[in-house]
Scaffold this active site. Structure first.
Site, mmCIF file in Angstrom:
data_model
loop_
_atom_site.group_PDB
_atom_site.id
_atom_site.type_symbol
_atom_site.label_atom_id
_atom_site.label_comp_id
_atom_site.label_asym_id
_atom_site.label_seq_id
_atom_site.Cartn_x
_atom_site.Cartn_y
_atom_site.Cartn_z
ATOM 1 N N LYS A 1 -38.351 -53.810 -28.992
ATOM 2 C CA LYS A 1 -39.263 -53.780 -27.848
ATOM 3 C C LYS A 1 -38.483 -54.104 -26.576
ATOM 4 O O LYS A 1 -37.324 -54.473 -26.625
ATOM 5 C CB LYS A 1 -40.372 -54.809 -28.049
ATOM 6 C CG LYS A 1 -41.401 -54.403 -29.085
ATOM 7 C CD LYS A 1 -42.642 -55.238 -28.886
ATOM 8 C CE LYS A 1 -43.563 -55.174 -30.088
ATOM 9 N NZ LYS A 1 -44.560 -56.231 -30.042
ATOM 10 N N HIS B 1 -38.198 -58.179 -21.581
ATOM 11 C CA HIS B 1 -38.827 -58.227 -20.259
ATOM 12 C C HIS B 1 -38.396 -59.459 -19.456
ATOM 13 O O HIS B 1 -37.647 -60.304 -19.953
ATOM 14 C CB HIS B 1 -40.344 -58.129 -20.370
ATOM 15 C CG HIS B 1 -40.947 -59.125 -21.308
ATOM 16 N ND1 HIS B 1 -41.057 -60.446 -20.999
ATOM 17 C CD2 HIS B 1 -41.453 -58.976 -22.565
ATOM 18 C CE1 HIS B 1 -41.630 -61.078 -22.010
ATOM 19 N NE2 HIS B 1 -41.869 -60.214 -22.982
ATOM 20 N N HIS C 1 -38.402 -62.799 -20.984
ATOM 21 C CA HIS C 1 -37.294 -63.164 -21.869
ATOM 22 C C HIS C 1 -36.083 -63.633 -21.064
ATOM 23 O O HIS C 1 -35.366 -64.525 -21.474
ATOM 24 C CB HIS C 1 -36.913 -61.990 -22.776
ATOM 25 C CG HIS C 1 -37.976 -61.651 -23.776
ATOM 26 N ND1 HIS C 1 -38.526 -60.400 -23.873
ATOM 27 C CD2 HIS C 1 -38.606 -62.415 -24.690
ATOM 28 C CE1 HIS C 1 -39.459 -60.411 -24.828
ATOM 29 N NE2 HIS C 1 -39.521 -61.622 -25.340
HETATM 30 N N1 ARG Z 1 -40.706 -63.270 -29.614
HETATM 31 C C1 ARG Z 1 -41.745 -63.923 -28.892
HETATM 32 C C2 ARG Z 1 -42.146 -63.090 -27.686
HETATM 33 O O1 ARG Z 1 -41.381 -62.310 -27.216
HETATM 34 C C3 ARG Z 1 -41.338 -65.302 -28.400
HETATM 35 C C4 ARG Z 1 -41.066 -66.282 -29.488
HETATM 36 C C5 ARG Z 1 -41.319 -67.687 -29.036
HETATM 37 N N2 ARG Z 1 -41.059 -68.635 -30.060
HETATM 38 C C6 ARG Z 1 -41.864 -68.969 -31.071
HETATM 39 N N3 ARG Z 1 -41.438 -69.850 -31.915
HETATM 40 N N4 ARG Z 1 -43.032 -68.426 -31.198
HETATM 41 O O2 ARG Z 1 -43.253 -63.223 -27.203
#
Ligand code: ARG
Length: 581
Positions: free
Chosen positions: A141, A144, A147
């Site tokens: 994905k 963004h 991130h």
């Molecule tokens: N991959 C998730 C996102 O992009 C963020 C992960 C955050 N960490 C967690 N332990 N949930 O939204």
């Protein structure tokens, strides 16, 4: 050292008030350096309120009178030259020569990475193992702006915690499981190309992802294929697993390249996929504790409402028995605690996930994990309008490229730019610092507008300005190499501009302390910007060249201290200081 002076003042107060020195040390803070303030002004101050809170002053009566009485009992000496009361605060002015001598002493050998960090402020701080989970993009994905924020904020928190003597584990928790892999896997057999995957993996995976999503909108076959592929994954079928593995590896490799550009490393690349199996245990445990309820829709839920009326529920199991994002997070937290035995765990994501983390921590606690009290979610606001010249940003790398290109362009336009061995590398570092400072200036919770021109201004409140100041100080040190002496005459530093810098440096430990308390980088950013502004005035008003040797030496020592603190502060923020630009 700031702590040397705090001790001296505390000793004075302790003697007069017949108390232990230690109660006064934390109450003493460096007085803020205000514009147009005379250098005759005070260096430290203390609010009598804090003395009241600590039971040192009586809890009732006229506070102003008590304060004045107290101040009158304190007699000036060779260290604390003046004691005064202003707007309810007690101010202490130090002997300026001693201030310069003690404060600049640790910089005799040039670099001093520990300045401010070994302050008494941190003596009572509990140190331990801190797991910081940050960045955590989703494979295939878009990477963004959120991130990017998580990446640089998490890195700052990890750097800060590490500087303060904690054992830090930097973890990246990849979004590497879920239905999107069903789509991607099924889509790859239709639209994928192994060649393209090798050449430009992120781009290609993203293209396939977009294409297959479009297809799935109207094609039942595609949807079925995706569901089937994900089922194969969940059952760990070889072919599906090996394709997934390949996607993951390629993506991690690409990301690592980007992280390297940012000067960021991770100790662990974890991900949702690692915890898929453990979710079954979580579900069993919830069941055995009587916490798992079945909703009307047939999903498995945990009731989080205070009076158990199902008014606030969290779904942990779909009706077909598959697990969700939160289920994997519960499993991940438990397994991290077992594996890393952390004292604190910090998650860094945008604020849209606040509720998710509240629920996560609450479920962990109801399952009897008291350590969940020491888990914390650091959230941040949205970035609006992050665009490159070619349009919307899809990958982080595009933003880094654009920052570098724009910076390179600005450097070529400027007539102060030096002859550089590797202009690309300098433009890259300065461009990244511009991104970081723009992001860290305000409270993390606020949204902000991404603005290329504003963030790249050479003289504004920008990362470029910090880098420029650092490079200028480096060149000053270089031009006068060999002139710095082991000893210097501190009485040559009594001009206001110099005292401003000294007084400002006194605050460094407090700024770090404050940042450690609320994990907001803005304190450190504004401290460094202000330091840079003081340095700019000092450049104008305190020339080294042409001054008598002892004056020149003392000034060099002052500049060298400023450079060293600037550099170590920048490093904590995640910025690599450049020597030349
Ligand atoms: N991959 C998730 C996102 O992009 C963020 C992960 C955050 N960490 C967690 N332990 N949930 O939204």
């Amino acid at each position: 050292m700031a702590c040397f002076f705090r001790r001296k003042i505390a000793a004075k107060l302790a003697k007069t008030l017949q108390q232990s020195e230690d109660v006064f040390v934390p109450a003493l803070t460096a007085a803020p350096v205000l514009k147009k303030q005379l250098s005759q002004s005070a260096d430290f101050r203390m609010s009598p309120e804090t003395l009241r809170i600590n039971g040192i002053l009586p809890s009732s009566g006229d506070l102003q009178l008590q304060t004045e009485n107290l101040a009158a009992q304190l007699k000036p000496d060779s260290v604390v030259e003046e004691i005064s009361v202003r707007q309810g605060w007690i101010y202490f002015k130090l002997n300026r020569s001693l201030l310069a001598e003690k404060l600049l002493e640790p910089f005799g050998k040039g670099e001093n990475d520990n300045f401010g960090l070994n302050s008494e402020f941190f003596e009572t701080l509990k140190r331990g193992t801190i797991l910081v989970e940050f960045s955590s993009p989703n494979i295939a994905k878009k990477f963004h702006a959120g991130h990017l924020r998580s990446t640089i904020i998490g890195n700052f928190i990890a750097n800060l915690k590490q500087s303060l003597g904690n054992n830090v584990i930097r973890m990246n928790y990849l979004g590497d499981w879920g239905m999107q892999f069903g789509l991607l896997g099924a889509g790859f057999s239709r639209f994928g190309c192994t060649e393209k995957l090798k050449e430009n993996p992120l781009q290609h995976l993203f293209e396939v992802y977009v294409q297959v999503n479009k297809e799935a909108e109207h094609s039942e076959d595609m949807k079925l294929a995706a569901r089937d592929f994900f089922r194969q994954l969940e059952q760990h079928e070889n072919q599906a697993m090996s394709l997934w593995q390949q996607f993951r590896e390629i993506t991690v490799k690409e990301y690592q390249h980007v992280y390297k550009r940012l000067g960021i490393h991770f100790d662990v690349f974890s991900g949702e996929s690692f915890h898929q199996a453990q979710t079954q245990e979580v579900v069993r445990e919830l069941q055995s504790r009587g916490l798992l309820k079945t909703s009307e829709k047939g999903t498995g839920v945990v009731d989080l409402s205070p009076n158990g009326d199902m008014s606030n529920i969290c779904t942990v199991l779909r009706s077909d028995g598959t697990t969700l994002y939160i289920t994997r997070d519960i499993a991940a937290a438990i397994s991290r605690k077992e594996k890393y035995r952390f004292d604190d765990m910090i998650y860094v994501t945008d604020k849209s996930q606040e509720n998710h983390f509240n629920q996560l921590f609450q479920i962990l606690r109801t399952m009897g994990n008291s350590w969940a009290e020491r888990c914390r979610h650091v959230s941040f606001g949205l970035v609006q309008g992050m665009k490159t010249r070619t349009g919307e940003v899809v990958f982080l790398e595009d933003v880094l490229d654009e920052a570098r290109a724009r910076m390179l362009h600005n450097m070529n336009q400027s007539n102060t730019t030096k002859e550089l061995d590797n202009p690309d590398d300098t433009a890259e570092k300065v461009g990244i610092s511009a991104l970081i400072v723009q992001d860290f200036k305000g409270p993390l919770q606020s949204d902000y507008k991404f603005d290329w021109d504003l963030m790249l201004q050479a003289q504004g409140d920008t990362g470029v300005f910090l880098q420029y100041t650092h490079a200028r100080l480096c060149s000053l040190m270089q031009r006068n190499e060999g002139m710095e002496a082991a000893a210097f005459n501190p009485s040559c530093l009594c001009e206001r501009t110099g005292v401003d810098i000294l007084q400002h440096l006194l605050r460094y430990d407090e700024v770090l302390y404050q940042s450690d308390q609320d994990l907001q980088p803005k304190h450190l950013v504004s401290f460094l910007l202000k330091l840079s502004r003081f340095v700019a005035s000092a450049h104008r008003e305190l020339p080294v060249k042409g001054s008598p040797p002892d004056v020149a030496q003392a000034r060099l020592r002052l500049f060298s201290a400023a450079r060293s603190v600037l550099a170590s502060g920048m490093r904590i923020l995640g910025i690599t200081p450049v020597q030349k630009m």
